[in-house]
Design a protein around this motif. Structure first.
Motif, PDB file in Angstrom:
ATOM      1  N   ARG A 169       0.843  -1.213   0.000  1.00  0.00           N
ATOM      2  CA  ARG A 169       0.000   0.000   0.000  1.00  0.00           C
ATOM      3  C   ARG A 169       0.883   1.270   0.000  1.00  0.00           C
ATOM      4  NH1 ARG A 169      -5.448   0.248   2.214  1.00  0.00           N
ATOM      5  NH2 ARG A 169      -6.474  -1.776   1.973  1.00  0.00           N
ATOM      6  N   ARG A 197       2.224   1.802  -3.388  1.00  0.00           N
ATOM      7  CA  ARG A 197       1.200   2.228  -4.349  1.00  0.00           C
ATOM      8  C   ARG A 197       0.890   3.706  -4.192  1.00  0.00           C
ATOM      9  NH1 ARG A 197      -0.626   3.937  -7.860  1.00  0.00           N
ATOM     10  NH2 ARG A 197      -2.568   3.525  -8.982  1.00  0.00           N
ATOM     11  N   THR A 232      -2.255  10.713   2.493  1.00  0.00           N
ATOM     12  CA  THR A 232      -2.754   9.803   3.533  1.00  0.00           C
ATOM     13  C   THR A 232      -3.347  10.555   4.713  1.00  0.00           C
ATOM     14  OG1 THR A 232      -0.515   9.691   4.442  1.00  0.00           O
ATOM     15  CG2 THR A 232      -1.170   7.953   2.919  1.00  0.00           C
ATOM     16  N   ASP A 288      -6.573  13.098   2.440  1.00  0.00           N
ATOM     17  CA  ASP A 288      -7.549  12.546   1.491  1.00  0.00           C
ATOM     18  C   ASP A 288      -7.553  11.020   1.570  1.00  0.00           C
ATOM     19  OD1 ASP A 288      -9.377  12.230  -0.529  1.00  0.00           O
ATOM     20  OD2 ASP A 288      -8.342  13.594  -1.928  1.00  0.00           O
ATOM     21  N   GLN A 316      -9.953   8.967   1.374  1.00  0.00           N
ATOM     22  CA  GLN A 316     -10.833   8.343   0.388  1.00  0.00           C
ATOM     23  C   GLN A 316     -10.090   8.104  -0.927  1.00  0.00           C
ATOM     24  OE1 GLN A 316     -14.491  10.455  -0.270  1.00  0.00           O
ATOM     25  NE2 GLN A 316     -15.142   9.132  -1.959  1.00  0.00           N
ATOM     26  N   LEU A 317      -9.308   9.097  -1.388  1.00  0.00           N
ATOM     27  CA  LEU A 317      -8.536   8.934  -2.612  1.00  0.00           C
ATOM     28  C   LEU A 317      -7.464   7.871  -2.421  1.00  0.00           C
ATOM     29  CD1 LEU A 317      -7.893   9.864  -5.485  1.00  0.00           C
ATOM     30  CD2 LEU A 317      -6.413  11.633  -4.507  1.00  0.00           C
ATOM     31  N   GLY A 324      -7.739   5.327  -0.520  1.00  0.00           N
ATOM     32  CA  GLY A 324      -8.449   4.044  -0.590  1.00  0.00           C
ATOM     33  C   GLY A 324      -8.665   3.590  -2.022  1.00  0.00           C
ATOM     34  N   GLU A 325      -8.960   4.545  -2.903  1.00  0.00           N
ATOM     35  CA  GLU A 325      -9.129   4.179  -4.310  1.00  0.00           C
ATOM     36  C   GLU A 325      -7.813   3.690  -4.902  1.00  0.00           C
ATOM     37  OE1 GLU A 325     -10.696   7.548  -6.316  1.00  0.00           O
ATOM     38  OE2 GLU A 325     -12.524   7.670  -5.078  1.00  0.00           O
ATOM     39  N   PHE A 326      -6.723   4.327  -4.552  1.00  0.00           N
ATOM     40  CA  PHE A 326      -5.410   3.920  -5.075  1.00  0.00           C
ATOM     41  C   PHE A 326      -5.051   2.498  -4.625  1.00  0.00           C
ATOM     42  CE2 PHE A 326      -3.915   8.597  -5.198  1.00  0.00           C
ATOM     43  CZ  PHE A 326      -4.385   8.731  -6.489  1.00  0.00           C
ATOM     44  N   THR A 327      -5.400   2.173  -3.381  1.00  0.00           N
ATOM     45  CA  THR A 327      -4.901   0.920  -2.775  1.00  0.00           C
ATOM     46  C   THR A 327      -5.960  -0.179  -2.745  1.00  0.00           C
ATOM     47  OG1 THR A 327      -5.513   1.733  -0.569  1.00  0.00           O
ATOM     48  CG2 THR A 327      -3.261   2.181  -1.352  1.00  0.00           C
ATOM     49  N   GLU A 328      -7.029   0.017  -3.437  1.00  0.00           N
ATOM     50  CA  GLU A 328      -8.114  -0.975  -3.420  1.00  0.00           C
ATOM     51  C   GLU A 328      -7.571  -2.336  -3.875  1.00  0.00           C
ATOM     52  OE1 GLU A 328     -12.654  -1.560  -5.153  1.00  0.00           O
ATOM     53  OE2 GLU A 328     -11.457   0.175  -5.705  1.00  0.00           O
TER      54      GLU A 328
END
Length: 958
Positions: A777, A780, A872, A875, A877-878, A880-884
């Motif tokens: 993570r 990423r 981190t 943001d 939420q962003l 989370g999208e990167f590390t989904e």
């Protein structure tokens, strides 16, 4: 019993001359009947021999000497005119009770050789029963220079000025030189304070009739000003071939020649208007020292006049002419008068007159002096002395105790002026008291004429009393007095009131004066109106202001028209414009032609160009002439040059380290290394305090760089609060290095996520550790941050291209947050930095850790880590999208570990620290001590190791 001889010394000399010549009185009288000679009778000659009478004019005595020289065999030395003039002058006897005004006696064009020196202003010596008012003239060392200068001026006209302290003997020396060089010229002596246009008309008439003319201007300051001796009148007189012979006290000369100048740096600075009097600039100046040389004293010893002999006994303290003129006794009379048995009120009256003169006002009325003098009696000591009545005090101050001069000199009906010697001596005292505020106020209030207002205003200007200076100068400026306009504009510029100053520049331009035109051009140039700036500079240049050539030359240099720029620079150099000397000195220094640079800088400095003086000091440093360099820096600093102040601060801060002769390079390197690694602050000693003082003086003069250097000084001594304050102030004022200091990449204070883990996972962490690596993570998010920075930098590059970054830039991307050393890099360099982001991002995508391979990649990774930590934190939420889809881990987003372990070192961050300035230069001591590698922007993309070099053909994504 015959009548007592009135002129015994003169009579004895004539009697001996005629006896030695072998001529009879009848023969001499007959020879005098020839044309162009003054007729002499036997009776006249007889009365001369007995001393009962003397010649009624020098022409009569000249006739006698000419006849004796022609008809006898006497050697020429017996007929020396200088000796006979002394005898003639000393035999003049007491002046008539009520002589007509001096100008009325000599302005009609009489011959120089017939002039009376006393009436022309030569100060009489102390009374002597056996000797006349003037002692014999003693040859001065400056006579030869004065004679040659006067002879040169006689060829085509010109102003010759003999300059020196009060009672240095200026007037007598000028008079004797005039007799030696121009005895048959016609003498014009205008009245003080009157128009000189009448003298122009007299000179025109005399020249038309074939006569040479000399205009006598003793104490030149009384003739300078509007409608008096200005450029126009001087030009007319010189055009007629007239010689103007003048004297002036040094204090008055410097009062009228402030050294103000511009700059050749091309930074849009206003050119300081030259406020010196144009008449003085046109003068051929010869200096006459107050203290007499050994040769002059030796010549004095041959004289028999007891007054000269007595003066020699005091030559260790005074000049001979100074003592003969009774300057020291009168000074002592005044200074001792406020003590018991003296005249304390008389002392106060003279003190008020002296201070009014220092304030620029004179002559002054009895009423004004008496209204101010009580302030000088306000101290307790004076009150205890019981000051005498006012009438008695005034009588004491205006007495002539030695038959030479007075403390208060009459200058008209109920008007007085102080003996100039008192003014000069008080001004030269190392602890001279300032002119009291009440006196300056009174001087401004009582100045009536244009000349008085101008003189008072200039006096206020010189002590930085801009408010009083404007009160005095604005009225004559409003009335059209050009010199006052120049001062008003300069004062307003000093006060940072550029718009109001520009109003006066426009008024000056309307009068045809080019000084204001130059600054109007600068004002337009500062606003980006290049064509209007060029128009004003061209108008000033066409009006004869050659200083404008330097401005035009710089303009053409910026346009790339080097041929026209060089032509204009050479015009400015031929006209001895200080800026031109500075520019050619810069060019020579850049070519490392230090002797040539020294020559140009010295000429610029001699003409008052402060930057030339500072750069000359730098040349001396380069050539190892340390003491001379420091002396020049002090001179420039005292003249207001902030670069010199800053340099003196640096010399104090690093005392001993700029002198290679003091220690070996190895020793200096070792000491620097110890200082860099020491955890203990150095002692705040005298050198540090002196450095702080010089830096602060430069800051007070507007030097932003000194503010940063002051912060560096505080940092070295661990005064971190003051360090931060200095850098913040410097950053607000636009200093690049201080601005960059606050842009150093850091990490957002993010908490690591609380990720639960099983006992098996915990046991695995407690076992043998594996090599550290960022979690998936973490990698990423770091990859995303690198891509974001690359994209933002590419977007910013579209607008920035090759333009330099400035302290107030606000560009997309990271270019304005990099160290200031990179701000001038071009588009190609910036593209390489963008590729460094891409290369590190590509490393992550290919499963490699993003270990930087060059300085540029180190900086890119620092910037990306700051971006990642911010993501981190701000943001999630962003993120989370990167590390989904990636597994969570207790060590996710440990950016501190990344910062510690992905780099070999953090040397690149030193470039952000102002106290490490110069670390990027491989030749600098700091670079050698710290063993930094590839910190210069030109080396940022050179790989640290050849075995880790990236593919040179990989291309650019942006």
């Amino acid at each position: 019993m015959g009548r007592e001889a009135r002129y015994s010394e003169f009579g004895a000399a004539v009697r001996q001359l005629i006896s030695d010549s072998g001529l009879t009185l009848d023969r001499i009288a007959e020879a005098s009947r020839r044309p162009r000679r003054t007729r002499l009778t036997r009776t006249t000659l007889s009365s001369w021999q007995t001393g009962q009478n003397r010649p009624h004019s020098w022409a009569a005595l000249e006739t006698l000497l000419s006849i004796v020289g022609e008809l006898s065999g006497l050697p020429p030395a017996r007929l020396g005119r200088q000796r006979w003039r002394v005898l003639y002058t000393n035999g003049a006897g007491p002046p008539a009770p009520t002589p007509p005004p001096i100008a009325a006696q000599v302005s009609g064009g009489s011959l120089v050789q017939d002039a009376d020196p006393v009436l022309l202003g030569v100060r009489q010596a102390r009374r002597s029963a056996e000797h006349g008012p003037l002692p014999p003239y003693v040859e001065r060392d400056a006579d030869r220079e004065i004679d040659s200068t006067l002879a040169a001026a006689a060829v085509s006209g010109g102003l010759v000025l003999i300059r020196g302290d009060s009672t240095a003997g200026k007037t007598r020396t000028a008079f004797e030189a005039m007799l030696r060089v121009l005895p048959d010229a016609r003498l014009l002596y205008p009245a003080r304070g009157g128009s000189l246009y009448a003298e122009v008309e007299k000179a025109q008439d005399l020249v038309r009739r074939g006569h040479r003319c000399v205009v006598w201007l003793d104490d030149l300051e009384h003739y300078l000003g509007p409608s008096l001796l200005d450029e126009a009148v001087l030009r007319q007189l010189v055009g007629l071939g007239v010689v103007l012979l003048a004297t002036m006290r040094l204090s008055e000369y410097h009062h009228r020649t402030p050294r103000l100048t511009g700059t050749a740096r091309g930074d849009g600075s206003y050119t300081r208007i030259d406020l010196s009097d144009p008449v003085l600039k046109a003068a051929r100046v010869v200096d006459l020292p107050r203290r007499w040389s050994a040769g002059e004293r030796a010549r004095t010893e041959t004289q028999t006049d007891p007054r000269l002999r007595e003066a020699l006994r005091y030559h260790d303290r005074y000049g001979v002419a100074e003592y003969v003129s009774a300057g020291p006794p009168l000074w002592d009379r005044w200074r001792n008068a406020r003590y018991l048995g003296g005249s304390p009120r008389g002392h106060a009256l003279v003190a008020a007159a002296v201070d009014l003169a220092r304030a620029g006002l004179g002559p002054v009325s009895t009423e004004l002096i008496t209204s101010l003098h009580t302030a000088y009696l306000a101290d307790e000591e004076s009150a205890m002395l019981s000051p005498e009545p006012l009438d008695k005090a005034l009588a004491w101050a205006s007495q002539d105790p030695l038959g030479v001069s007075r403390l208060l000199m009459p200058a008209g009906q109920d008007l007085w002026r102080p003996f100039e010697y008192l003014v000069d001596m008080l001004t030269q005292l190392p602890d001279a008291p300032p002119v009291p505020e009440a006196v300056r106020e009174a001087a401004v209030q009582h100045a009536r004429t244009v000349n008085e207002r101008f003189s008072v205003g200039v006096s206020c200007y010189r002590v930085d009393r801009h408010d009083l200076a404007l009160r005095a100068l604005v009225p004559p400026a409003e009335g059209g007095h050009v010199d006052s306009m120049r001062y008003v504009a300069s004062i307003l510029l000093d006060m940072k009131k550029e718009a109001r100053a520009a109003t006066w520049w426009h008024r000056l331009a309307k009068t045809g004066d080019p000084h204001g035109m130059v600054n109007l051009g600068v004002r337009h140039a500062r606003k980006g109106r290049e064509k209007k700036a060029e128009k004003w500079w061209r108008r000033a240049f066409d009006a004869g202001q050659v200083e404008a050539a330097a401005k035009l030359a710089h303009l053409y240099e910026e346009r790339g028209d080097s041929e026209e720029a060089e032509r204009l620079w050479n015009i400015a150099l031929d006209a001895e414009v200080p800026d031109a000397y500075f520019r050619f000195g810069l060019e020579a220094y850049e070519r490392e032609e230090h002797e040539e640079a020294e020559r140009f800088y010295r000429e610029g400095a001699r003409r008052g160009h402060h930057e030339s003086l500072t750069n000359l000091a730098q040349v001396y440093l380069t050539r190892g002439r340390y003491d001379e360099a420091e002396e020049l820096y002090h001179m420039a600093a005292e003249a207001g040059d902030c670069v010199a102040m800053r340099t003196l601060g640096s010399l104090s801060a690093w005392q001993g380290r700029i002198r290679p002769s003091d220690e070996s390079r190895e020793g200096r390197m070792r000491r620097l290394a110890e200082a860099a690694t020491s955890v203990e602050p150095p002692v705040w000693d005298t050198a540090a305090a002196k450095a702080e003082e010089w830096y602060q003086r430069a800051v007070d003069h507007g030097d932003v760089l000194s503010l940063r250097l002051l912060g560096n000084l505080y940092h070295r001594h661990h005064k971190y609060g003051k360090t931060d304050s200095c850098y913040r102030r410097a950053a607000r004022l636009g200093d690049p290095a201080s601005t960059a200091y606050f842009n150093e990449p850091g990490l957002a204070l993010a908490e690591q996520p609380d990720v639960p883990c099983s006992s098996d996972e915990r046991d695995a962490y407690d076992g043998d550790p594996e090599p550290w690596a960022p979690t998936p993570r973490t990698l990423r998010v770091l990859e995303a941050a690198l891509d974001i920075e690359a994209d933002m930098a590419a977007e910013g590059l579209e607008d920035l291209q090759d333009q330099p970054v400035t302290a107030d830039s606000c560009t997309a991307g990271c270019f304005d947050t990099l160290p200031a050393q990179t701000w001038n890099q071009d588009r190609a360099w910036r593209r390489q930095l963008i590729r460094a982001f891409d290369d590190l991002s590509d490393d992550i995508r290919k499963g490699r850790l993003p270990h930087p391979r060059s300085t540029g990649e180190e900086m890119a990774l620092h910037v990306a880590l700051e971006q990642a930590s911010g993501l981190t934190t701000d943001d999630p939420q962003l993120v989370g999208e990167f590390t989904e889809g990636l597994p969570e881990h207790p060590e996710d987003y440990d950016w501190s570990a990344c910062k510690d372990l992905l780099f070999e070192d953090h040397d690149v961050l030193w470039l952000y620290w102002p106290w490490m300035e110069g670390i990027e230069d491989p030749d600098s001591d700091a670079h050698q001590v710290m063993r930094a590698a590839n910190l210069h922007p030109d080396d940022w993309f050179r790989p640290f190791r050849d075995d880790r070099r990236r593919d040179p053909d990989r291309g650019f994504r942006h």
